[in-house]
Design a protein around this motif. Structure first.
Motif, PDB file in Angstrom:
ATOM      1  N   LYS A  57      -8.357   8.066   3.130  1.00 23.09           N
ATOM      2  CA  LYS A  57      -9.512   7.245   2.757  1.00 23.09           C
ATOM      3  C   LYS A  57     -10.468   7.234   3.921  1.00 23.09           C
ATOM      4  O   LYS A  57     -10.155   6.746   5.001  1.00 23.09           O
ATOM      5  N   GLU A  96       3.448   9.921  -4.649  1.00 21.96           N
ATOM      6  CA  GLU A  96       3.223   8.777  -3.768  1.00 21.96           C
ATOM      7  C   GLU A  96       4.546   8.237  -3.259  1.00 21.96           C
ATOM      8  O   GLU A  96       5.601   8.460  -3.852  1.00 21.96           O
ATOM      9  N   SER A 140       5.609   5.045   2.371  1.00 18.33           N
ATOM     10  CA  SER A 140       5.210   5.410   3.729  1.00 18.33           C
ATOM     11  C   SER A 140       5.127   6.929   3.821  1.00 18.33           C
ATOM     12  O   SER A 140       5.645   7.651   2.957  1.00 18.33           O
ATOM     13  N   MET A 161       0.838  -1.185   0.000  1.00 19.30           N
ATOM     14  CA  MET A 161       0.000   0.000   0.000  1.00 19.30           C
ATOM     15  C   MET A 161       0.881   1.246   0.000  1.00 19.30           C
ATOM     16  O   MET A 161       1.862   1.323   0.728  1.00 19.30           O
ATOM     17  N   THR A 162       0.529   2.215  -0.810  1.00 16.34           N
ATOM     18  CA  THR A 162       1.294   3.456  -0.868  1.00 16.34           C
ATOM     19  C   THR A 162       0.509   4.596  -0.243  1.00 16.34           C
ATOM     20  O   THR A 162      -0.701   4.526  -0.089  1.00 16.34           O
ATOM     21  N   VAL A 163       1.235   5.637   0.107  1.00 13.42           N
ATOM     22  CA  VAL A 163       0.653   6.862   0.638  1.00 13.42           C
ATOM     23  C   VAL A 163       0.755   7.909  -0.462  1.00 13.42           C
ATOM     24  O   VAL A 163       1.803   8.038  -1.099  1.00 13.42           O
ATOM     25  N   GLN A 164      -0.335   8.641  -0.680  1.00  7.07           N
ATOM     26  CA  GLN A 164      -0.324   9.679  -1.704  1.00  7.07           C
ATOM     27  C   GLN A 164      -0.641  11.030  -1.095  1.00  7.07           C
ATOM     28  O   GLN A 164      -1.262  11.117  -0.037  1.00  7.07           O
TER      29      GLN A 164
END
Length: 78
Positions: A77, A46, A49, A1-4
Protein backbone atom coordinates in the motif's frame (compact mmCIF):
# COMPACT_ATOMS: atom_id res chain seq x y z
CA UNK A 1 -4.57 -6.71 9.20
CA UNK A 2 -3.54 -9.34 6.67
CA UNK A 3 -0.70 -9.49 4.18
CA UNK A 4 -1.55 -10.37 0.59
CA UNK A 5 0.51 -11.43 -2.40
CA UNK A 6 0.19 -12.56 -5.97
CA UNK A 7 1.95 -15.85 -6.64
CA UNK A 8 2.93 -16.44 -10.26
CA UNK A 9 3.16 -20.16 -10.97
CA UNK A 10 4.82 -22.11 -13.77
CA UNK A 11 3.62 -25.67 -14.27
CA UNK A 12 4.49 -28.76 -16.23
CA UNK A 13 2.97 -28.79 -19.74
CA UNK A 14 -0.76 -29.46 -19.66
CA UNK A 15 -1.08 -29.14 -15.86
CA UNK A 16 -2.22 -25.50 -15.46
CA UNK A 17 -5.96 -26.14 -15.00
CA UNK A 18 -5.38 -29.01 -12.57
CA UNK A 19 -2.83 -27.02 -10.55
CA UNK A 20 -5.11 -23.94 -10.41
CA UNK A 21 -7.98 -26.08 -9.13
CA UNK A 22 -5.85 -27.71 -6.43
CA UNK A 23 -4.43 -24.38 -5.29
CA UNK A 24 -7.93 -22.83 -5.13
CA UNK A 25 -8.86 -25.36 -2.42
CA UNK A 26 -6.01 -24.27 -0.10
CA UNK A 27 -6.93 -22.19 2.95
CA UNK A 28 -5.60 -18.65 2.57
CA UNK A 29 -5.96 -18.63 -1.23
CA UNK A 30 -8.38 -15.95 -2.40
CA UNK A 31 -8.21 -16.61 -6.16
CA UNK A 32 -6.44 -19.10 -8.40
CA UNK A 33 -6.76 -18.88 -12.17
CA UNK A 34 -5.00 -20.49 -15.10
CA UNK A 35 -3.72 -17.94 -17.62
CA UNK A 36 -1.59 -17.74 -20.76
CA UNK A 37 1.85 -16.18 -21.00
CA UNK A 38 5.13 -16.81 -19.20
CA UNK A 39 3.21 -18.04 -16.13
CA UNK A 40 0.48 -20.66 -16.17
CA UNK A 41 -1.43 -19.85 -12.96
CA UNK A 42 -1.87 -16.62 -11.02
CA UNK A 43 -2.85 -16.88 -7.36
CA UNK A 44 -3.90 -14.22 -4.85
CA UNK A 45 -3.33 -15.35 -1.29
CA UNK A 46 -3.32 -13.83 2.18
CA UNK A 47 -1.95 -14.53 5.62
CA UNK A 48 -1.79 -12.86 9.01
CA UNK A 49 1.91 -12.00 8.57
CA UNK A 50 4.60 -12.07 5.89
CA UNK A 51 6.19 -15.09 7.62
CA UNK A 52 2.95 -17.05 7.59
CA UNK A 53 2.22 -16.06 4.00
CA UNK A 54 5.71 -17.24 3.03
CA UNK A 55 5.10 -20.50 4.87
CA UNK A 56 1.83 -20.95 2.94
CA UNK A 57 3.70 -20.54 -0.34
CA UNK A 58 6.69 -22.73 0.49
CA UNK A 59 5.08 -25.56 2.44
CA UNK A 60 1.62 -25.77 0.86
CA UNK A 61 1.35 -24.14 -2.57
CA UNK A 62 4.77 -25.32 -3.82
CA UNK A 63 3.86 -28.85 -2.69
CA UNK A 64 1.09 -29.10 -5.30
CA UNK A 65 2.12 -31.68 -7.92
CA UNK A 66 2.90 -30.22 -11.34
CA UNK A 67 4.42 -26.92 -10.17
CA UNK A 68 7.90 -26.21 -11.49
CA UNK A 69 8.49 -22.64 -10.21
CA UNK A 70 6.80 -19.83 -8.29
CA UNK A 71 7.38 -16.09 -7.95
CA UNK A 72 5.77 -14.31 -5.00
CA UNK A 73 4.85 -10.63 -5.38
CA UNK A 74 3.68 -9.06 -2.09
CA UNK A 75 0.95 -6.44 -2.34
CA UNK A 76 2.05 -3.05 -0.93
CA UNK A 77 0.00 0.00 0.00
CA UNK A 78 1.74 3.14 -1.22
Amino acid sequence: MTVQAYILVQTEVGKAAEVAEQIAAISGVLHSEDVTGPYDVIVRAEGPSMDELGNLVVSTIQAVPGITRTLTCPVVKI
